[in-house]
Design an enzyme around this catalytic site. Structure first.
Site, mmCIF file in Angstrom:
data_model
loop_
_atom_site.group_PDB
_atom_site.id
_atom_site.type_symbol
_atom_site.label_atom_id
_atom_site.label_comp_id
_atom_site.label_asym_id
_atom_site.label_seq_id
_atom_site.Cartn_x
_atom_site.Cartn_y
_atom_site.Cartn_z
ATOM 1 N N GLU A 48 12.388 27.739 -84.926
ATOM 2 C CA GLU A 48 12.543 26.884 -86.105
ATOM 3 C C GLU A 48 13.478 27.537 -87.124
ATOM 4 O OE1 GLU A 48 8.552 24.218 -86.435
ATOM 5 O OE2 GLU A 48 8.257 26.379 -86.697
ATOM 6 N N GLU A 77 3.786 25.595 -78.870
ATOM 7 C CA GLU A 77 2.651 25.196 -79.708
ATOM 8 C C GLU A 77 1.697 24.222 -79.012
ATOM 9 O OE1 GLU A 77 5.767 26.454 -82.757
ATOM 10 O OE2 GLU A 77 5.694 25.566 -80.751
#
Length: 256
Positions: free
Chosen positions: A110, A130
């Protein structure tokens, strides 16, 4: 050099290097580190002596991701706003280069997606794992990835939690360049050297226009681009660039 929670900042001329460094934990990014990274990027953005920011990891990896237990220590409202901090490289008006090697997972990817350039070693592995632990990327990952590689490919990466190697990342446009691992630092230095010959104002304006207009309607983007061009027309660097071109000489940009 300044030390922070899990990373350090070093300044060398006009380049500031932020190095994620948590020995034994694959440079994990703690919750406090997210806040501190935001503050550091804002400070570097205000520092006129700094022209470029490089984000990298110590040792043979960028970062394997965040401090997972730390998410349970923050209230839901806090974790719903994690993207604010991770967007700091994108908000910075100066070019930000991510130097990626080894693991680049979770919040690491990210952060990298919020940078302007991603130069990767050929041993890099990128991904959002995730979903395998009941989460989703929550710091801008789903949105930036989809805008960069397309909705279908983003779903394939996020919903399967799979790893993307260097060759595929380059083909998808996830990274700007792939080099052999031992050449990564030199490749980043070369990119900095190349960009250093350009007007700081032009680079900042190009970054701003591209980021703001990317997901908007074309007419708005064209209008924004035109207004930015008009603003640059009034600067020393614009005139210097035109005159240097006409006189067949190297321009001397001043960032004003």
């Amino acid at each position: 050099m300044s030390e922070h929670d899990g990373f350090r900042v070093e300044r060398d001329g006009g380049v500031a290097t932020i190095t994620l460094d948590v020995p034994g934990k694959l440079n994990r990014v703690s919750m406090p580190a997210r806040d501190e990274l935001r503050t550091v990027f804002e400070e570097l953005d205000r520092d006129d002596a700094i022209r470029f920011v490089v984000l990298t990891g110590a040792g043979d990896t960028f970062t394997a991701g965040g401090d997972i237990p730390g998410f349970l220590e923050r209230p839901a409202w806090d974790v719903s706003r994690l993207a604010d901090n991770v967007a700091a490289p994108e908000r910075c008006t100066k070019p930000v280069i991510a130097a990626l090697r080894g693991y680049c997972f979770g919040v690491g990817l990210e952060l990298a997606l919020a940078c302007d350039f991603r130069v990767a070693a050929d041993d890099v592995q990128l991904g959002f794992p995730e979903v395998t632990i009941g989460m989703i990327p929550g710091s801008g990952g789903t949105q930036r990835l989809a805008r960069l590689v397309g909705l279908g490919r983003a779903k394939d990466i996020v919903m399967r939690g799979r790893r993307v190697g260097a060759a595929e990342a380059l083909a998808l446009g996830l990274v700007t360049e792939v080099v052999e691992a031992h050449e990564l630092d030199a490749a980043v230095a070369g990119l900095v050297e190349e960009l250093s010959h350009h007007s700081p104002l032009a680079l900042a304006m190009a970054k701003r226009v591209l980021n703001l207009a990317y997901s908007g309607p074309l007419p708005i983007g064209l209008e924004l681009e035109g207004l930015a061009y008009g603003l640059l027309r009034q600067t020393h660097d614009f005139r210097e660039g035109v005159e240097a071109f006409a006189e067949k000489r190297t321009p001397e940009f001043r960032g004003e």
